[in-house]
Design an enzyme around this catalytic site. Sequence first.
Site, PDB file in Angstrom:
ATOM      1  N   LYS A 107       0.871  -1.185   0.000  1.00  0.00           N
ATOM      2  CA  LYS A 107       0.000   0.000   0.000  1.00  0.00           C
ATOM      3  C   LYS A 107       0.894   1.217   0.000  1.00  0.00           C
ATOM      4  CE  LYS A 107      -4.530   0.506   0.316  1.00  0.00           C
ATOM      5  NZ  LYS A 107      -5.463  -0.548  -0.128  1.00  0.00           N
TER       6      LYS A 107
HETATM    7  N1  GLU Z   1      -7.014  -0.216  -3.350  1.00  0.00           N
HETATM    8  C1  GLU Z   1      -7.730  -1.418  -3.669  1.00  0.00           C
HETATM    9  C2  GLU Z   1      -7.780  -2.346  -2.473  1.00  0.00           C
HETATM   10  O1  GLU Z   1      -7.686  -1.915  -1.360  1.00  0.00           O
HETATM   11  C3  GLU Z   1      -7.232  -2.080  -4.935  1.00  0.00           C
HETATM   12  C4  GLU Z   1      -5.794  -2.502  -4.921  1.00  0.00           C
HETATM   13  C5  GLU Z   1      -5.313  -3.003  -6.277  1.00  0.00           C
HETATM   14  O2  GLU Z   1      -6.110  -3.098  -7.186  1.00  0.00           O
HETATM   15  O3  GLU Z   1      -4.120  -3.280  -6.368  1.00  0.00           O
HETATM   16  O4  GLU Z   1      -8.013  -3.518  -2.593  1.00  0.00           O
END
Ligand code: GLU
Length: 418
Positions: A107
């Site tokens: 993240k």
């Molecule tokens: N931000 C989204 C999540 O929390 C998508 C992450 C992604 O597609 O890599 O799952």
Amino acid sequence: MDLYEHPTFAMAARQFDLVADHLGIPEQDRDRLKYPKRALAVSIPVRMDDGATRVFFGYRVQHHLSLGPTKGGIRYHPDVTLGEVAALSMWMSWKCALTGLPYGGAKGGVAVDPRKLSPGELERLTRRFTQEIISFIGPQVDIPAPDVGTNEQTMAWMMDTYSVHAGVSVPGVVTGKPVHLGGSLGRREATGRGVAYLVGRAMDTLGIAAQEATAVVQGFGNVGSVTAYSLAQQGVRILAVSDVGGGIYNPEGLDTRALEKWVTSHGTPIGFPGSQPISNDDLLRLKCDVLVPAALERQITGENAGLLQCRILAEAANGPTTPAADEILDRRGDIFVIPDVLCNAGGVVVSYFEWVQDLQSFFWSEQEVVDKLFRILEGAFVQVLQQSRRGQISMRLAALSVGVKRVWDAKKSRGLFP
Ligand code: GLU
């Protein structure tokens, strides 16, 4: 280890400890599974429109490297900290493992309120952030995507900045891009569509007919809005929705098509004709069949968990329910929880499809994307439900256990390196 100190990290760590106890993970293996493998903190100087320079702080955390490159969104929000991003990266690991994706979790985020920046300032911030983390990302290293406060345009700027650096177009470095730049059909809708699919499965399981069901959605960003529209398509009556500015309520049900038009022109559901205002606290406590927290972490707490009046809690956000609330929900036993790592997994599943399409330069129809998405979610849902029933454990413990066990198995087979 206080590097990641934050209430959201404490929450993710507590959830992990419960899973580790349940799986009987030896003490000596726990820290390797729990703490991020690596993290990068950067300062991002940005020339503002008025000529002044402002420095923003950004982070990228990669939770584990045992199953492939790392994957996860980039968040722009004033409250972003290293600890919060670390917690979100841990949840990405369990989510990817649960759905069988060849990724570790990651993240990133920048502490900024994107609504207060001009488009030019946002572009300069995004390009400079990408530059600062450029050696930390890549299609075989770590693949960012949108999250709260970021979107397709953010990903286009990231992809372009990375590509200029590489000297060739590298679409596979991020997912959630515009379709004309190598994005996948169905990626933008994927998370909300997945939430609605899983709510449908939960309603089947409980014997609730969609035509007679009601839902309340907290958060009206990409995920909350698509969830509301998709549920309405199944025949579910949407009683209330909210965004950062507050909520709207109509006991007869909101006309989601008209609401969509309203939000497109006004930027918020607030003021939608025929609705009455409702506070966030009251919205969460409305009597309904399906409550969908689709905003930020720690919304369902020890204070309000006893007051919920839903039958299904569909966690479209990451980490909306605290461990204290979980204890209350477990004791109550009358609410079917679709835990976040399962409920919102549709987003990263279609991100995986986008990455595969980019690597092969071979693109799929939207129908193929949706069919493959539902097949993966169906498998994960059935597996989690079976584990929960067989082991007499909560849906959350079941879902996290499947994810953590896969990562643990990978680490045991590979050894200490990743
Ligand atoms: N931000 C989204 C999540 O929390 C998508 C992450 C992604 O597609 O890599 O799952």
